[in-house]
Motif scaffolding. Sequence first.
Motif, PDB file in Angstrom:
ATOM      1  N   SER A 114       0.240   3.075  -1.088  1.00  0.00           N
ATOM      2  CA  SER A 114       0.693   2.235   0.013  1.00  0.00           C
ATOM      3  C   SER A 114      -0.038   0.895  -0.048  1.00  0.00           C
ATOM      4  N   ASP A 115       0.377  -0.025   0.792  1.00  0.00           N
ATOM      5  CA  ASP A 115      -0.123  -1.396   0.696  1.00  0.00           C
ATOM      6  C   ASP A 115      -0.838  -1.805   1.983  1.00  0.00           C
ATOM      7  N   ASP A 116      -2.083  -2.191   1.869  1.00  0.00           N
ATOM      8  CA  ASP A 116      -2.866  -2.708   3.020  1.00  0.00           C
ATOM      9  C   ASP A 116      -3.059  -1.677   4.126  1.00  0.00           C
ATOM     10  N   VAL A 117      -2.986  -0.404   3.801  1.00  0.00           N
ATOM     11  CA  VAL A 117      -3.194   0.624   4.825  1.00  0.00           C
ATOM     12  C   VAL A 117      -4.694   0.880   4.937  1.00  0.00           C
ATOM     13  N   GLY A 175      -6.697 -12.202 -10.369  1.00  0.00           N
ATOM     14  CA  GLY A 175      -6.678 -12.365  -8.909  1.00  0.00           C
ATOM     15  C   GLY A 175      -5.259 -12.177  -8.364  1.00  0.00           C
ATOM     16  N   ILE A 176      -5.125 -12.304  -7.045  1.00  0.00           N
ATOM     17  CA  ILE A 176      -3.813 -12.122  -6.392  1.00  0.00           C
ATOM     18  C   ILE A 176      -2.754 -12.927  -7.155  1.00  0.00           C
ATOM     19  N   ALA A 177      -1.752 -12.239  -7.670  1.00  0.00           N
ATOM     20  CA  ALA A 177      -0.812 -12.887  -8.599  1.00  0.00           C
ATOM     21  C   ALA A 177       0.345 -13.570  -7.877  1.00  0.00           C
ATOM     22  N   GLY A 207       8.837   0.371  -6.665  1.00  0.00           N
ATOM     23  CA  GLY A 207       8.253  -0.314  -5.512  1.00  0.00           C
ATOM     24  C   GLY A 207       7.499  -1.566  -5.899  1.00  0.00           C
ATOM     25  N   LYS A 208       6.429  -1.815  -5.159  1.00  0.00           N
ATOM     26  CA  LYS A 208       5.678  -3.059  -5.371  1.00  0.00           C
ATOM     27  C   LYS A 208       4.948  -3.039  -6.719  1.00  0.00           C
ATOM     28  N   TRP A 209       5.049  -4.119  -7.456  1.00  0.00           N
ATOM     29  CA  TRP A 209       4.392  -4.215  -8.751  1.00  0.00           C
ATOM     30  C   TRP A 209       3.178  -5.139  -8.648  1.00  0.00           C
ATOM     31  N   ALA A 245       6.468  -8.645  -1.014  1.00  0.00           N
ATOM     32  CA  ALA A 245       7.633  -9.019  -0.222  1.00  0.00           C
ATOM     33  C   ALA A 245       7.527 -10.454   0.291  1.00  0.00           C
ATOM     34  N   ASP A 246       6.315 -10.996   0.353  1.00  0.00           N
ATOM     35  CA  ASP A 246       6.188 -12.375   0.853  1.00  0.00           C
ATOM     36  C   ASP A 246       6.149 -13.406  -0.271  1.00  0.00           C
ATOM     37  N   ARG A 247       6.526 -12.968  -1.485  1.00  0.00           N
ATOM     38  CA  ARG A 247       6.548 -13.911  -2.616  1.00  0.00           C
ATOM     39  C   ARG A 247       7.907 -13.862  -3.291  1.00  0.00           C
ATOM     40  N   ARG A 306       8.840 -17.632   2.526  1.00  0.00           N
ATOM     41  CA  ARG A 306       7.952 -16.903   1.595  1.00  0.00           C
ATOM     42  C   ARG A 306       6.985 -17.860   0.909  1.00  0.00           C
ATOM     43  N   ILE A 307       6.160 -17.289   0.066  1.00  0.00           N
ATOM     44  CA  ILE A 307       5.338 -18.068  -0.852  1.00  0.00           C
ATOM     45  C   ILE A 307       6.175 -18.226  -2.124  1.00  0.00           C
ATOM     46  N   GLY A 308       6.344 -19.452  -2.590  1.00  0.00           N
ATOM     47  CA  GLY A 308       7.133 -19.669  -3.811  1.00  0.00           C
ATOM     48  C   GLY A 308       8.565 -20.083  -3.475  1.00  0.00           C
ATOM     49  N   ILE A 354       2.354  -1.288   4.254  1.00  0.00           N
ATOM     50  CA  ILE A 354       2.592  -2.039   5.455  1.00  0.00           C
ATOM     51  C   ILE A 354       2.251  -3.536   5.268  1.00  0.00           C
ATOM     52  N   HIS A 355       2.588  -4.060   4.088  1.00  0.00           N
ATOM     53  CA  HIS A 355       2.316  -5.470   3.758  1.00  0.00           C
ATOM     54  C   HIS A 355       3.233  -6.395   4.561  1.00  0.00           C
ATOM     55  N   VAL A 356       2.819  -7.655   4.704  1.00  0.00           N
ATOM     56  CA  VAL A 356       3.684  -8.656   5.333  1.00  0.00           C
ATOM     57  C   VAL A 356       4.765  -9.105   4.360  1.00  0.00           C
ATOM     58  N   SER A 406      -4.083   3.893  -0.751  1.00  0.00           N
ATOM     59  CA  SER A 406      -3.734   2.510  -0.408  1.00  0.00           C
ATOM     60  C   SER A 406      -4.417   1.571  -1.390  1.00  0.00           C
ATOM     61  N   ASP A 407      -3.832   0.373  -1.583  1.00  0.00           N
ATOM     62  CA  ASP A 407      -4.393  -0.523  -2.612  1.00  0.00           C
ATOM     63  C   ASP A 407      -5.605  -1.310  -2.139  1.00  0.00           C
ATOM     64  N   ASN A 408      -5.745  -1.457  -0.836  1.00  0.00           N
ATOM     65  CA  ASN A 408      -6.916  -2.162  -0.280  1.00  0.00           C
ATOM     66  C   ASN A 408      -6.912  -1.956   1.227  1.00  0.00           C
ATOM     67  N   GLY A 409      -7.946  -2.491   1.860  1.00  0.00           N
ATOM     68  CA  GLY A 409      -8.098  -2.282   3.294  1.00  0.00           C
ATOM     69  C   GLY A 409      -7.119  -3.072   4.138  1.00  0.00           C
ATOM     70  N   LYS A 437      -9.236  -6.070   4.424  1.00  0.00           N
ATOM     71  CA  LYS A 437      -8.636  -6.675   3.229  1.00  0.00           C
ATOM     72  C   LYS A 437      -9.354  -7.988   2.921  1.00  0.00           C
ATOM     73  N   TYR A 438      -9.560  -8.294   1.678  1.00  0.00           N
ATOM     74  CA  TYR A 438     -10.211  -9.506   1.154  1.00  0.00           C
ATOM     75  C   TYR A 438     -11.742  -9.421   1.154  1.00  0.00           C
ATOM     76  N   SER A 439     -12.319  -8.456   1.866  1.00  0.00           N
ATOM     77  CA  SER A 439     -13.754  -8.443   2.124  1.00  0.00           C
ATOM     78  C   SER A 439     -14.517  -7.587   1.110  1.00  0.00           C
TER      79      SER A 439
END
Length: 589
Positions: A114-117, A175-177, A207-209, A245-247, A306-308, A354-356, A406-409, A437-439
């Motif tokens: 999962s994402d950001d859980v 880093g974040i791609a 799903g998310k790559w 999803a935001d890119r 989105r971004i991009g 649960i990503h944005v 989950s992939d991160n906090g 997340k990020y920390s």
Amino acid sequence: MPETLNHVGAPKWYLSVLCEFMSCVPSNGPQATWAGLTTPRQPTSPGRSRKSRKFLIFTQTSSAKHMHTPWKILSASLAGASVAGAAGLTSCTNTPHSSLPSSKDRPNILLILSDDVGYGDIYCYGSSMVPTPHLDSLASESLRFLNMHASASTSTPSRYSLLTGCYAWRRNDTGIARGDAASIIHDSQYTLADMFRDAGYATGAVGKWHLGLGTETGGQDWNAPIHPNPFDLGFDYSYIMAATADRTPCVWVENGLVRDLDPEDPLYVSYVKNFPGEPTGKDNPEMLRMGLTEGHDQTIVNGISRIGYMKGAHKARWRDEDLPDSIVRHSVSFMENCVAEGKPFFLYMATNDIHVPRVPNARFAGKSGLGPRGDVILSLDWTVGEALNALKRLGIEDNTIVIFTSDNGPVIDDGYADQAVELLGDHRPSGIYRGGKYSIYDAGTRVPFMLRWPSKVKPAEPETLMCQIDMLSSFASWLGVDIPEGAASDSEDMMSQLLGKNEQGREELVLQNRESNLAIISGDWKYIPSGKGPAWNKGTATDLGNRPYDQLFNISTDPREEHNVAEKFPDICNKLRERVDVISAGRVR
Ligand code: NG6
Ligand code: CA
């Protein structure tokens, strides 16, 4: 009649090429042993060839027009040749673990990432106010790890480490791609999917790559097959969102090809400049149905910017509300096909939830009382339920290891005005831990991780220090697959811990935050060397943990990392700094 197409839409002749092993380059690298960690080891060579590649061939059986209809496994008979080191490339020999069933009965592996859980986001780990009946039921039947870490507090490096068994911070391009990033995993790198493929498994990624595609950042032709894609990294089948999803691009990519692409309406993507005439969140805020708090003000897709930038591919664009259903549908169909073919499978099922942007389906919208962030936790729980139901329906529940993590906090405000902060109430996504997340603090990387294998693994709650990076070595040793020399350099064999037979944790673990500052956990201590970057991330209200001075916490007595005792214990800081230097200079496997 169009020619029969294979997984990448290439003609039939391509199959014969796929049936050959990739060339194997003999290793002349250093021997890896566990002894002598005091001597720095050689860094992982990114250029090492993989030992073998194509064992299962999936083919499209339909015309070009319908090239994304379900594939079929053409050849499984090569699998026997795959195990135990083609061309003598390996440095060590793994024999299958004694607890392993014969190859015919090998359990399927369903890895739900999962994402950001956050650690405290789901009831079984925290005081969640969101009902998650499917996750709770999974938890009640699972070994529920309480001290499992993602190796980084953001997605790309975390996923890179999970799939390659290598610390992402060893390279400076992980880093974040962006959505048009080149493949971050080099196609010469050995992956978790390669390992399962080598063990005779059918492998899928849905799903998310967020690990890049193609050879050149910004250089992809989105209207033709893109390589490397997950197939080149060990996945026989893939149905992925290129990034997040935001890119952009907001389209599905199936086996390297944009799905449902109308050749009359080609897809163009840019992270440099907009395409003339295309609306953006920045210039056309009146077109948005979700406001912004930071960034995300470029191309508008589905009323959300989105971004991009992207242009074209209107028929191929996803509807955010449908993302979980697409992920479930393609995951279930992958599992059904594997069962029909009698092949064990490894499915990397990476949810967008649960990503944005958090855009719940109407079934969940407004149902949690916590706004969209709570609603997408409901959606995630539904996804897990659908996957578990499919296992039951297919009669493979008992012979499938299900892992949920989950992939991160967690993060609350991650750039969209979705009322996550306002409606949070008493929900504590980070649990008792600091950061998110990020920390570099614990909530950034300490994630839920449950493993269910009915009647084989007893439910328990070990506090064993572990990391997702260990999956590759663990399953390889269990399945008797030899990892090529130099690969998975930071992955430790923790299989007996994963199966609940041993509670001995890692002796040490290095973690990474958004700025690629590191921390090391060793015994009772967590040491965070001084590092560059802001301490506080204003947009997300996260303490990133970056400080111009050293931090040391006794995490057995101070799990919230509130009392920095670095000045009190300079010797411990020096010792741990040395360990970070040694690990950074070399490899640990
Ligand atoms: C950040 C984005 C955030 C999210 C994150 C990656 C902004 C302001 N923030 O840069 O929304 O996309 O990157 O998240 O653009 S991750 O879980 O995939 O690492
Ligand atoms: Ca993430």
